[in-house]
Design a protein around this motif. Structure first.
Motif, mmCIF file in Angstrom:
data_model
loop_
_atom_site.group_PDB
_atom_site.id
_atom_site.type_symbol
_atom_site.label_atom_id
_atom_site.label_comp_id
_atom_site.label_asym_id
_atom_site.label_seq_id
_atom_site.Cartn_x
_atom_site.Cartn_y
_atom_site.Cartn_z
ATOM 1 N N PRO A 138 0.824 -1.286 0.125
ATOM 2 C CA PRO A 138 0.102 -0.055 -0.014
ATOM 3 C C PRO A 138 0.898 1.147 0.166
ATOM 4 C CG PRO A 138 -0.887 -1.452 1.633
ATOM 5 C CD PRO A 138 0.359 -2.043 0.970
ATOM 6 N N ASP A 139 2.127 1.381 0.671
ATOM 7 C CA ASP A 139 2.814 2.596 0.748
ATOM 8 C C ASP A 139 3.603 2.663 -0.344
ATOM 9 O OD1 ASP A 139 4.116 0.112 1.469
ATOM 10 O OD2 ASP A 139 5.843 1.405 2.610
ATOM 11 N N LYS A 140 3.425 1.889 -1.342
ATOM 12 C CA LYS A 140 4.367 1.700 -2.521
ATOM 13 C C LYS A 140 3.491 2.094 -3.782
ATOM 14 C CE LYS A 140 8.445 1.339 -0.900
ATOM 15 N NZ LYS A 140 9.368 2.029 -0.727
ATOM 16 N N VAL A 141 2.152 2.441 -3.706
ATOM 17 C CA VAL A 141 1.180 2.604 -4.793
ATOM 18 C C VAL A 141 0.689 4.049 -4.355
ATOM 19 C CG1 VAL A 141 -1.170 2.027 -5.822
ATOM 20 C CG2 VAL A 141 0.776 0.323 -5.101
ATOM 21 N N THR A 142 1.218 5.009 -5.329
ATOM 22 C CA THR A 142 0.952 6.463 -4.938
ATOM 23 C C THR A 142 0.250 7.158 -6.196
ATOM 24 O OG1 THR A 142 3.258 6.928 -5.336
ATOM 25 C CG2 THR A 142 2.588 6.467 -3.011
ATOM 26 N N SER A 143 1.174 7.990 -6.801
ATOM 27 C CA SER A 143 0.705 8.766 -7.783
ATOM 28 C C SER A 143 1.256 8.496 -9.181
ATOM 29 C CB SER A 143 1.188 10.465 -7.645
ATOM 30 O OG SER A 143 2.510 10.362 -7.340
ATOM 31 N N ILE A 144 0.642 8.812 -10.305
ATOM 32 C CA ILE A 144 0.891 8.928 -11.668
ATOM 33 C C ILE A 144 0.967 10.396 -12.126
ATOM 34 C CG2 ILE A 144 0.263 8.273 -13.989
ATOM 35 C CD1 ILE A 144 -1.812 6.253 -12.805
ATOM 36 N N VAL A 145 2.202 10.795 -12.442
ATOM 37 C CA VAL A 145 2.423 12.165 -13.155
ATOM 38 C C VAL A 145 2.497 12.046 -14.566
ATOM 39 C CG1 VAL A 145 4.192 14.051 -12.924
ATOM 40 C CG2 VAL A 145 4.066 12.172 -10.927
ATOM 41 N N PHE A 146 1.570 13.035 -15.163
ATOM 42 C CA PHE A 146 1.452 13.196 -16.592
ATOM 43 C C PHE A 146 1.642 14.502 -17.012
ATOM 44 C CE2 PHE A 146 -2.588 13.402 -14.809
ATOM 45 C CZ PHE A 146 -3.556 14.008 -15.755
ATOM 46 N N HIS A 147 2.376 14.569 -18.150
ATOM 47 C CA HIS A 147 2.807 16.127 -18.621
ATOM 48 C C HIS A 147 2.796 16.041 -20.147
ATOM 49 C CE1 HIS A 147 5.890 19.715 -18.098
ATOM 50 N NE2 HIS A 147 4.823 19.894 -19.029
ATOM 51 N N TRP A 148 1.697 17.057 -20.648
ATOM 52 C CA TRP A 148 1.358 17.252 -21.978
ATOM 53 C C TRP A 148 2.444 18.225 -22.727
ATOM 54 C CZ3 TRP A 148 -1.647 13.873 -24.873
ATOM 55 C CH2 TRP A 148 -2.493 12.916 -23.859
ATOM 56 N N TYR A 149 2.674 17.881 -24.062
ATOM 57 C CA TYR A 149 3.526 18.958 -24.645
ATOM 58 C C TYR A 149 3.009 18.838 -26.219
ATOM 59 C CZ TYR A 149 7.238 17.887 -21.105
ATOM 60 O OH TYR A 149 7.684 17.785 -19.984
ATOM 61 N N GLY A 150 3.083 19.983 -26.800
ATOM 62 C CA GLY A 150 2.819 20.028 -28.283
ATOM 63 C C GLY A 150 4.031 19.350 -28.852
ATOM 64 N N LYS A 151 3.491 18.752 -29.841
ATOM 65 C CA LYS A 151 4.462 17.856 -30.884
ATOM 66 C C LYS A 151 5.578 18.740 -31.700
ATOM 67 C CE LYS A 151 4.840 14.365 -34.539
ATOM 68 N NZ LYS A 151 5.917 14.729 -34.888
ATOM 69 N N GLN A 152 5.248 19.962 -31.932
ATOM 70 C CA GLN A 152 6.104 20.836 -32.396
ATOM 71 C C GLN A 152 7.331 21.286 -31.405
ATOM 72 O OE1 GLN A 152 4.151 24.330 -33.848
ATOM 73 N NE2 GLN A 152 6.204 25.480 -34.678
ATOM 74 N N TRP A 153 6.833 21.516 -30.326
ATOM 75 C CA TRP A 153 7.845 21.745 -29.408
ATOM 76 C C TRP A 153 8.884 20.446 -29.190
ATOM 77 C CZ3 TRP A 153 9.605 19.731 -24.601
ATOM 78 C CH2 TRP A 153 10.192 20.599 -23.785
ATOM 79 N N VAL A 154 8.278 19.400 -28.982
ATOM 80 C CA VAL A 154 9.226 18.028 -28.844
ATOM 81 C C VAL A 154 10.001 17.824 -29.904
ATOM 82 C CG1 VAL A 154 9.037 15.579 -28.575
ATOM 83 C CG2 VAL A 154 7.242 17.069 -27.342
ATOM 84 N N ASP A 155 9.490 18.087 -31.062
ATOM 85 C CA ASP A 155 10.315 18.041 -32.405
ATOM 86 C C ASP A 155 11.466 18.785 -32.224
ATOM 87 O OD1 ASP A 155 8.924 15.930 -33.151
ATOM 88 O OD2 ASP A 155 7.635 17.034 -34.648
ATOM 89 N N ALA A 156 11.540 20.117 -31.755
ATOM 90 C CA ALA A 156 12.430 21.087 -31.552
ATOM 91 C C ALA A 156 13.602 20.711 -30.387
ATOM 92 C CB ALA A 156 11.815 22.592 -31.188
ATOM 93 N N GLN A 157 13.000 19.773 -29.613
ATOM 94 C CA GLN A 157 13.979 19.296 -28.681
ATOM 95 C C GLN A 157 14.804 17.928 -29.253
ATOM 96 O OE1 GLN A 157 14.193 21.761 -26.587
ATOM 97 N NE2 GLN A 157 12.198 22.461 -27.747
ATOM 98 N N GLY A 158 14.486 17.613 -30.430
ATOM 99 C CA GLY A 158 15.222 16.259 -30.885
ATOM 100 C C GLY A 158 14.131 15.155 -30.960
ATOM 101 N N GLY A 159 13.128 15.439 -30.738
ATOM 102 C CA GLY A 159 12.165 14.322 -30.764
ATOM 103 C C GLY A 159 11.731 13.500 -29.939
ATOM 104 N N VAL A 160 10.850 12.736 -29.552
ATOM 105 C CA VAL A 160 10.353 12.111 -28.520
ATOM 106 C C VAL A 160 11.218 10.891 -28.006
ATOM 107 C CG1 VAL A 160 8.923 10.225 -29.678
ATOM 108 C CG2 VAL A 160 8.120 10.679 -27.602
#
Length: 289
Positions: A138-160
Motif C-alpha cells: 500500500p505505501d508503494k502505490v501512490t501517484s501517476i504524473v503526466f505532462h502534455w506537450y505540443g508535438k512541435q515543441w518536442v520535435d524542436a528538442q530532438g524528438g520523443v
C-alpha cells in the motif's frame, strides 16, 4: 623537453578555451517554452473536489483518466505525453507509439499522438497504461504524473525518443513498445483551479480485510459421558454414603427420594415396636389377673 611541454600546455589551453566558447550560454541553454497552451486534466472526487484516488488491487490496471485540454484559441497539431510512475506502479503494457525508460524505481513513457486538438477541446488516453505489481504494498502505490506537450515543441528538442532517453538510467537507452498504439478520444473532464500542462492521478491499493473467526453459541466439541480417564461412570449417586470418601471433602447430604425411603422404613419400625409393646402389656395383664 621544456619546449615540448610548453607547447603541449599551450595546445591544451587553446582546446579548453575553444570548448568553453562552443558551449551555449546560460541564456541559450533552456529551450523555448511550448507554444501550445495545454492543461493536464483528470477526474475529481465530488466529495472533496480533489483529484480522484482510484482503488485498485494487486495486478490490476489503474483506470485513471489522463486527459488534455487545449486552452488556446488555435488547434494544436500533434501531442506528446510523458507519464511517470514510481515503486509498485508499473508501465507493463508497452505500446508502439511510446518510448519507455527506467531509472532506479522510476519508470517513464513518452507517447506521441498525431492529429489535432481543437481549441477548447478535451481528449483522454484510451488503453491500458499503468498497472499495479502483483506483490504491491500500500505505501508503494501512490501517484501517476503526466505532462502534455505540443508535438512541435518536442520535435524542436530532438524528438520523443531523445527526450525519453533523458529519463533512462546512465548507460541505458529508452526502448520502443511493440503492442497496439494508444489512442485519444474526446471526454469531458474538469479543469483544475490552476490549469497546468502537468497533473497527477492517484491510485490506492485495496487490501482484503483480516477476517476474524465468528464465535459460535455451541461448544465446538460435544461433551462425552465417559471421563477422560476412560472409567465408566458408576450408579452410586454423589450424595450416597461413602461416595465422598475418596474426594476428601465428604459426600453431599442425602436428599430427594432416598429420604422418603428411609422415613418410610423408620415409620414401619415404630409401628412394629408399638404393636409389640401393646401385645406384651396385654399378656402381662392377663397373667396377673
Amino acid at each position: 623537453m621544456t619546449v615540448r611541454f610548453a607547447a603541449r600546455l599551450a595546445l591544451g589551453a587553446s582546446v579548453l578555451a575553444a570548448g568553453v566558447t562552443a558551449l551555449p550560454s546560460a541564456g541559450h541553454a533552456a529551450p523555448a517554452p511550448d507554444s501550445a497552451t495545454l492543461a493536464a486534466v483528470t477526474e475529481l472526487d465530488p466529495a472533496t473536489g480533489l483529484n480522484k484516488k482510484y482503488p485498485v488491487k494487486p495486478g490490476e490496471v489503474v483506470p485513471a483518466a489522463l486527459g488534455v485540454t487545449n486552452l488556446g484559441d488555435a488547434p494544436v497539431a500533434g501531442l506528446v505525453v510523458q507519464i511517470r510512475v514510481l515503486d509498485d506502479l508499473d508501465l507493463a503494457v508497452k505500446h508502439d507509439n511510446c518510448w519507455y525508460a527506467a531509472d532506479s524505481n522510476l519508470e517513464a513513457a513518452w507517447c506521441e499522438f498525431d492529429g489535432e486538438l481543437a481549441a477548447k477541446q478535451t481528449l483522454a488516453i484510451v488503453g491500458d497504461v499503468v498497472t499495479v505489481k502483483a506483490d504491491a504494498r500500500p505505501d508503494k502505490v501512490t501517484s501517476i504524473v503526466f505532462h502534455w506537450y505540443g508535438k512541435q515543441w518536442v520535435d524542436a528538442q530532438g524528438g520523443v525518443r531523445q527526450l525519453a532517453d533523458g529519463d533512462a538510467s546512465q548507460g541505458t537507452k529508452a526502448v520502443r513498445g511493440t503492442e497496439a498504439a494508444l489512442t485519444l478520444a474526446e471526454r469531458e473532464l474538469p479543469l483544475p483551479e490552476t490549469p497546468r500542462p502537468i497533473n497527477f492521478a492517484y491510485a490506492q491499493l485495496v487490501t482484503p480485510p483480516t477476517t476474524q473467526p465468528t464465535p459460535t453459541a455451541t461448544p465446538t466439541t460435544a461433551p462425552t459421558a465417559i471421563p477422560t480417564g476412560g472409567a465408566e461412570p458408576t450408579a452410586t449417586p454423589t450424595g450416597a454414603p461413602g461416595a465422598g470418601a475418596s474426594g476428601g471433602g465428604g459426600g453431599l447430604p442425602v436428599t430427594g427420594a432416598n429420604i422418603g425411603v428411609l422415613a418410610g422404613v423408620g415409620g414401619a419400625l415404630l409401628l412394629l415396636g408399638g404393636g409389640g409393646y401393646l401385645i406384651a402389656r396385654r399378656r402381662r395383664t392377663r397373667f396377673v389377673a
